[in-house]
Design an enzyme around this catalytic site. Structure first.
Site, PDB file in Angstrom:
ATOM      1  N   ARG A  16       0.918  -2.038  22.507  1.00 16.86           N
ATOM      2  CA  ARG A  16       1.054  -2.116  21.921  1.00 16.86           C
ATOM      3  C   ARG A  16       2.712  -2.492  22.267  1.00 16.86           C
ATOM      4  NH1 ARG A  16       3.268   1.869  16.883  1.00 16.86           N
ATOM      5  NH2 ARG A  16       3.941   2.761  18.380  1.00 16.86           N
TER       6      ARG A  16
ATOM      7  N   ARG B 102       5.880  10.321  23.773  1.00 17.70           N
ATOM      8  CA  ARG B 102       4.402  10.378  22.578  1.00 17.70           C
ATOM      9  C   ARG B 102       3.324  10.853  22.551  1.00 17.70           C
ATOM     10  NH1 ARG B 102       6.537   5.605  18.513  1.00 17.70           N
ATOM     11  NH2 ARG B 102       8.938   6.429  18.936  1.00 17.70           N
TER      12      ARG B 102
ATOM     13  N   ARG C 283      12.639  -1.950  16.687  1.00 19.79           N
ATOM     14  CA  ARG C 283      12.267  -2.840  17.883  1.00 19.79           C
ATOM     15  C   ARG C 283      12.483  -4.233  17.125  1.00 19.79           C
ATOM     16  NH1 ARG C 283       6.715   0.598  16.104  1.00 19.79           N
ATOM     17  NH2 ARG C 283       7.696   2.585  17.441  1.00 19.79           N
TER      18      ARG C 283
HETATM   19  N1  LIG Z   1       9.011  13.533   9.289  1.00 20.81           N
HETATM   20  C1  LIG Z   1       9.268  11.509   9.082  1.00 20.81           C
HETATM   21  N2  LIG Z   1       8.264  11.007   9.785  1.00 20.81           N
HETATM   22  C2  LIG Z   1       8.895   9.212  10.455  1.00 20.81           C
HETATM   23  C3  LIG Z   1       9.242   9.325   9.000  1.00 20.81           C
HETATM   24  N3  LIG Z   1       8.841   7.773   9.078  1.00 20.81           N
HETATM   25  C4  LIG Z   1       8.526   7.968  10.318  1.00 20.81           C
HETATM   26  N4  LIG Z   1       8.101   9.035  10.872  1.00 20.81           N
HETATM   27  C5  LIG Z   1       7.112   9.309  11.684  1.00 20.81           C
HETATM   28  O1  LIG Z   1       7.718   8.985  13.193  1.00 20.81           O
HETATM   29  C6  LIG Z   1       6.976   8.635  14.332  1.00 20.81           C
HETATM   30  C7  LIG Z   1       7.417   7.449  15.436  1.00 20.81           C
HETATM   31  O2  LIG Z   1       7.950   5.973  14.250  1.00 20.81           O
HETATM   32  P1  LIG Z   1       7.623   5.033  14.950  1.00 20.81           P
HETATM   33  O3  LIG Z   1       9.210   5.449  15.717  1.00 20.81           O
HETATM   34  O4  LIG Z   1       7.935   3.758  13.779  1.00 20.81           O
HETATM   35  O5  LIG Z   1       6.702   4.991  15.958  1.00 20.81           O
HETATM   36  P2  LIG Z   1       5.312   4.769  15.742  1.00 20.81           P
HETATM   37  O6  LIG Z   1       4.699   5.397  15.308  1.00 20.81           O
HETATM   38  O7  LIG Z   1       5.236   4.467  17.346  1.00 20.81           O
HETATM   39  O8  LIG Z   1       5.093   3.303  15.307  1.00 20.81           O
HETATM   40  C8  LIG Z   1       5.988   8.628  13.206  1.00 20.81           C
HETATM   41  O9  LIG Z   1       4.707   9.692  13.437  1.00 20.81           O
HETATM   42  C9  LIG Z   1       5.776   8.115  11.822  1.00 20.81           C
HETATM   43  O10 LIG Z   1       5.829   8.709  10.929  1.00 20.81           O
HETATM   44  C10 LIG Z   1       9.972   9.885   7.797  1.00 20.81           C
HETATM   45  O11 LIG Z   1      10.721   9.794   7.135  1.00 20.81           O
HETATM   46  N5  LIG Z   1       9.881  10.879   7.992  1.00 20.81           N
HETATM   47  N1  LIG Z   2      -9.260   0.591  15.472  1.00 17.74           N
HETATM   48  C1  LIG Z   2      -8.251   0.190  16.529  1.00 17.74           C
HETATM   49  N2  LIG Z   2      -8.641  -0.529  17.253  1.00 17.74           N
HETATM   50  C2  LIG Z   2      -7.875  -1.116  17.911  1.00 17.74           C
HETATM   51  N3  LIG Z   2      -7.249  -1.421  18.192  1.00 17.74           N
HETATM   52  C3  LIG Z   2      -5.958  -1.012  17.199  1.00 17.74           C
HETATM   53  C4  LIG Z   2      -6.909  -0.395  15.870  1.00 17.74           C
HETATM   54  N4  LIG Z   2      -6.037   0.712  15.399  1.00 17.74           N
HETATM   55  C5  LIG Z   2      -4.751  -0.285  15.318  1.00 17.74           C
HETATM   56  N5  LIG Z   2      -4.791  -0.952  17.055  1.00 17.74           N
HETATM   57  C6  LIG Z   2      -3.781  -1.066  17.215  1.00 17.74           C
HETATM   58  O1  LIG Z   2      -3.006  -0.355  18.252  1.00 17.74           O
HETATM   59  C7  LIG Z   2      -1.380  -0.081  18.005  1.00 17.74           C
HETATM   60  C8  LIG Z   2      -0.697   0.791  17.251  1.00 17.74           C
HETATM   61  O2  LIG Z   2      -1.329   0.433  16.309  1.00 17.74           O
HETATM   62  P1  LIG Z   2       0.312   0.706  14.714  1.00 17.74           P
HETATM   63  O3  LIG Z   2      -0.879   0.636  14.032  1.00 17.74           O
HETATM   64  O4  LIG Z   2       1.515   0.448  15.968  1.00 17.74           O
HETATM   65  O5  LIG Z   2      -0.035   2.698  14.851  1.00 17.74           O
HETATM   66  P2  LIG Z   2       1.037   3.606  14.576  1.00 17.74           P
HETATM   67  O6  LIG Z   2       2.367   3.491  13.357  1.00 17.74           O
HETATM   68  O7  LIG Z   2       0.195   5.173  13.825  1.00 17.74           O
HETATM   69  O8  LIG Z   2       2.466   4.156  15.508  1.00 17.74           O
HETATM   70  C9  LIG Z   2      -1.717  -1.974  17.305  1.00 17.74           C
HETATM   71  O9  LIG Z   2      -1.221  -3.142  18.304  1.00 17.74           O
HETATM   72  C10 LIG Z   2      -2.720  -2.223  16.658  1.00 17.74           C
HETATM   73  O10 LIG Z   2      -3.525  -2.997  17.281  1.00 17.74           O
END
Ligand SMILES: Nc1nc2c(ncn2[C@@H]2O[C@H](COP(=O)(O)OP(=O)(O)O)[C@@H](O)[C@H]2O)c(=O)[nH]1
Ligand SMILES: Nc1ncnc2c1ncn2[C@@H]1O[C@H](COP(=O)(O)OP(=O)(O)O)[C@@H](O)[C@H]1O
Length: 426
Positions: free
Chosen positions: A273, A284, A180
């Site tokens: 986000r 997702r 990203r």
């Molecule tokens: N099994 C597995 N899942 C992962 C790993 N790293 C990230 N993920 C999962 O992949 C999913 C997508 O992650 P990401 O692309 O960063 O998107 P986000 O969770 O929406 O911020 C999330 O559920 C993460 O917890 C990994 O090393 N192994």
């Molecule tokens: N408790 C909360 N209330 C409102 N917004 C939140 C809260 N926790 C996280 N966010 C927001 O939600 C979005 C997704 O959070 P993020 O940490 O990227 O989620 P994930 O890592 O689980 O995908 C971000 O924009 C973050 O700032």
């Protein structure tokens, strides 16, 4: 099963210095385990950067180069080896840095395999050996955090890392998804080609991996070990499939699932986000339903946190990690390290190894006792839990109350003094 008869031999007679008709440059050690002979050390395969291993089966003769897995040690001028049981050889490298002198080689034997060697032997269909570095002391239990995309895992983890930078280290996953806008390679993820990652998975370099939202994600063993080597507690942000794999692995961890207060709120956060296309958001959200159902599987997660109000959720997270009242304490004391000299001799009694420094003729007063009774982990990661006692710590009474150890030291010393030639250990 009883202990295998073992010997350490550095100077056997023969055409080459190793005592066999086997050309091998550099220092090597020969170890017999059951019907097999292992030659450890030397370099004749063009690779001067790692210790070589060769195996000969006495029944069939000839030497084979096995499939070698795990992190490999760098060559050393002096190598001693001790058989711990029939599936593991303990290697000591003289003249190496304190964090590089103890190694374990897991091997295949008819009756005993470590689970990793067994699995890989089936997969590769060849002789397999696997290295792991020996580490003094234990690692702190890692924390696995799972939850649907957009629930706030990243936000909570960042807050924890910011408040407790010396306590926690993040497990930087590998992924085949595109970065990203503000994501940096090596910081947020190791962005990797699918073919490269698939090959590394085959080589056993990953603790777990899963296909998530159409991309491959995985946690490399090395990444988790490096965090633990730095004395930090590792945080893994992985999906539910990954959490299940880690649960089934030998890594002991705490498993936390983060839930949204509602599905609508999850969708709102994901959209706000602004990092995904509409199509990716739909994928997702679809996966989120399945993840929320799976989170309730018996025995998978230890804690479920609802991330409604961020501050409240963060406070609950800290509470369950016993950090609610905590001010970060930086623990500067580290276990004693060994500067293993070139000249040393090694003896074994039960699960203790005695290392006497100096030559047989000119023994120094420096003695180290290694206790291997609480080993954890193993190839292809680290073997942790080595306990080390130096002659200073023993005489200064640091191990007061541990009379059993001291008694055994005396016994081994007598044994060493009486013994001549290659040391035979039982
Ligand atoms: N099994 C597995 N899942 C992962 C790993 N790293 C990230 N993920 C999962 O992949 C999913 C997508 O992650 P990401 O692309 O960063 O998107 P986000 O969770 O929406 O911020 C999330 O559920 C993460 O917890 C990994 O090393 N192994
Ligand atoms: N408790 C909360 N209330 C409102 N917004 C939140 C809260 N926790 C996280 N966010 C927001 O939600 C979005 C997704 O959070 P993020 O940490 O990227 O989620 P994930 O890592 O689980 O995908 C971000 O924009 C973050 O700032």
């Amino acid at each position: 099963m009883g202990e295998a008869p073992a010997f350490v031999a550095d100077d056997l007679p023969g055409d080459y210095p190793n005592g066999f008709d086997l050309k091998s440059e550099g220092h090597n050690t020969v170890v017999n385990v059951g019907n097999k002979t292992y030659l450890i050390g030397g370099t004749d395969h063009g690779s001067k950067s790692t210790i070589e291993v060769r195996v000969s089966d006495k029944r069939t003769g000839g030497w084979v180069t096995p499939t070698v897995l795990g992190t490999r040690p760098k060559p050393s001028e002096v190598i001693s080896a001790v058989i711990l049981n029939e599936d593991r050889i303990f290697i000591l490298k003289g003249d190496s840095s304190p964090d590089d002198c103890f190694w374990f080689l897991e091997i295949h034997h008819e009756q005993v395999d470590t689970p990793f060697v067994q699995e890989k032997r089936k997969e590769f269909g060849t002789e397999v050996v696997a290295w792991s570095k020996g580490v003094v002391g234990d690692a702190k239990k890692p924390i696995v955090i799972s939850g649907p995309s957009g629930v706030g895992k990243g936000t909570l983890i960042s807050a924890l890392m910011k408040e407790f930078p010396s306590t926690f280290g993040f497990s930087v996953s590998h992924t085949t998804r595109a970065p990203r806008k503000r994501e940096q390679n090596g910081v947020h993820y190791h962005f990797t080609e699918r073919s490269v990652m698939e090959e590394e998975i085959r080589d056993g370099k990953f603790l777990e991996f899963a296909e998530v939202h159409g991309n491959l994600y995985g946690t490399s063993i090395e990444v988790v070990e490096v965090v633990a080597d730095a004395g930090k507690r590792c945080i893994l942000d992985i999906d539910v499939q990954g959490a299940r794999s880690v649960r089934a692995s030998s890594l002991e961890a705490i498993f936390i699932f983060v839930c949204p207060p509602s599905f609508e709120e999850l969708e709102k956060r994901l959209r706000a986000r602004g990092t995904e296309t509409e199509q990716q958001i739909q994928k997702r959200l679809q996966n989120a339903k399945a993840e929320l159902e799976q989170a309730e599987s018996q025995g998978l997660f230890d804690h479920i946190l609802v991330n409604d109000d961020l501050e409240t959720c963060y406070a609950s997270l800290k509470k369950l990690l016993d950090l609610d009242e905590a001010v970060e304490i930086i623990n500067e004391s580290s276990p004693p390290l060994v500067d293993l000299p070139r000249d040393h001799s090694v003896s074994k009694i039960d699960k203790k190894i005695l290392i006497s420094c100096g030559t047989r003729e000119r023994a120094s007063k420096n003695i180290f006792l290694l206790d291997l009774s609480s080993l954890k982990g193993g190839a292809p990661g680290r073997t942790r839990g080595l306990d080390i006692y130096t002659s200073d710590s023993m005489t200064n009474g640091i191990n007061e109350g541990d009379g059993e150890d001291l008694h055994e030291v005396e016994v081994i010393q007598e044994y060493e003094i009486e013994d001549e030639g290659p040391s035979i250990m039982k």
